[in-house]
Design a protein around this motif. Structure first.
Motif, PDB file in Angstrom:
ATOM      1  N   ALA A 156       0.923  -0.996  -0.326  1.00 46.29           N
ATOM      2  CA  ALA A 156       0.091  -0.252  -0.030  1.00 46.29           C
ATOM      3  C   ALA A 156       1.068   1.709   0.281  1.00 46.29           C
ATOM      4  O   ALA A 156       0.073   1.692  -0.395  1.00 46.29           O
ATOM      5  N   GLU A 192       0.686   4.080  -3.325  1.00 44.39           N
ATOM      6  CA  GLU A 192       0.006   5.445  -2.673  1.00 44.39           C
ATOM      7  C   GLU A 192       1.159   6.635  -2.624  1.00 44.39           C
ATOM      8  O   GLU A 192       1.310   7.372  -3.408  1.00 44.39           O
ATOM      9  N   VAL A 200      -4.149  10.296   2.475  1.00 39.87           N
ATOM     10  CA  VAL A 200      -4.694   9.053   2.458  1.00 39.87           C
ATOM     11  C   VAL A 200      -4.617   8.744   3.683  1.00 39.87           C
ATOM     12  O   VAL A 200      -3.641   9.108   4.690  1.00 39.87           O
ATOM     13  N   THR A 205      -6.416   3.237   4.472  1.00 43.86           N
ATOM     14  CA  THR A 205      -5.645   3.409   3.477  1.00 43.86           C
ATOM     15  C   THR A 205      -4.268   2.433   3.267  1.00 43.86           C
ATOM     16  O   THR A 205      -3.918   1.262   2.649  1.00 43.86           O
TER      17      THR A 205
END
Length: 181
Positions: free
Chosen positions: A10, A14, A60, A64
């Protein structure tokens, strides 16, 4: 997939999606470049504070970075799911439910013991936190006006201002819903 592997995937997704280098993300989050590199390689062991700072720097939610994107039916038994500890206080946050696309709320199980309070910096503008104390006793809420909560008590407060969670008795736990408007 374990927490470290999910976080590594993740975080890279991101960071690259935001067009940031490891160095720039580290600078914006106020953490070392080595910390970001270790997390992306799956070898880091981050604190709640580090993940919040990185999430804020990426724009975020915390969820997330740690959500396992489980199917619709999901059972999490106490003790079966790894939480993320605080570096500064006896506090563990376990993401129970991340916001679905188009929504802006996450649900956490908080487990804390008496000791150093968990002090949170402001989250993204428009964040409201909803807390239901499940067990124990805790002082919770905005730094300038926290409330003493007992089991079953509910408190809503601005998450975009400095706030605190301080367990006052052993085995304190709560459900936290963080929403962004």
């Amino acid at each position: 997939m374990d927490l470290r592997a999910r976080l590594a995937l993740a975080l890279r997704r991101e960071r690259e999606g935001a067009g940031l280098s490891v160095s720039e993300l580290a600078r914006r989050a106020g953490v070392s470049k080595a910390t970001v590199s270790q997390l992306e390689s799956g070898s880091g062991n981050p604190s709640v504070e580090t993940l919040w700072a990185i999430g804020d720097a990426l724009g975020v939610p915390f969820s997330t970075l740690v959500d396992d994107r489980a199917p619709a039916a999901r059972l999490i038994r106490l003790g079966d799911h790894a939480g993320v500890p605080s570096a500064a206080s006896p506090y563990l946050a376990t993401l129970l439910s991340a916001a679905a696309p188009g929504t802006r709320r996450d649900i956490y199980l908080i487990q804390a013991e008496p000791g150093e309070p968990r002090r949170s910096l402001p989250h993204r503008s428009g964040t409201t936190e909803h807390m239901v104390l499940v067990s124990g006793e805790a002082v919770v809420g905005p730094d300038d006006a926290p409330e003493l909560l007992h089991p079953g008590d509910y408190l809503s407060y601005a998450g975009d201002a400095p706030h605190i969670f301080e367990a006052r008795s052993p085995g304190t736990s709560a459900v936290l819903v963080s929403e962004l408007r």
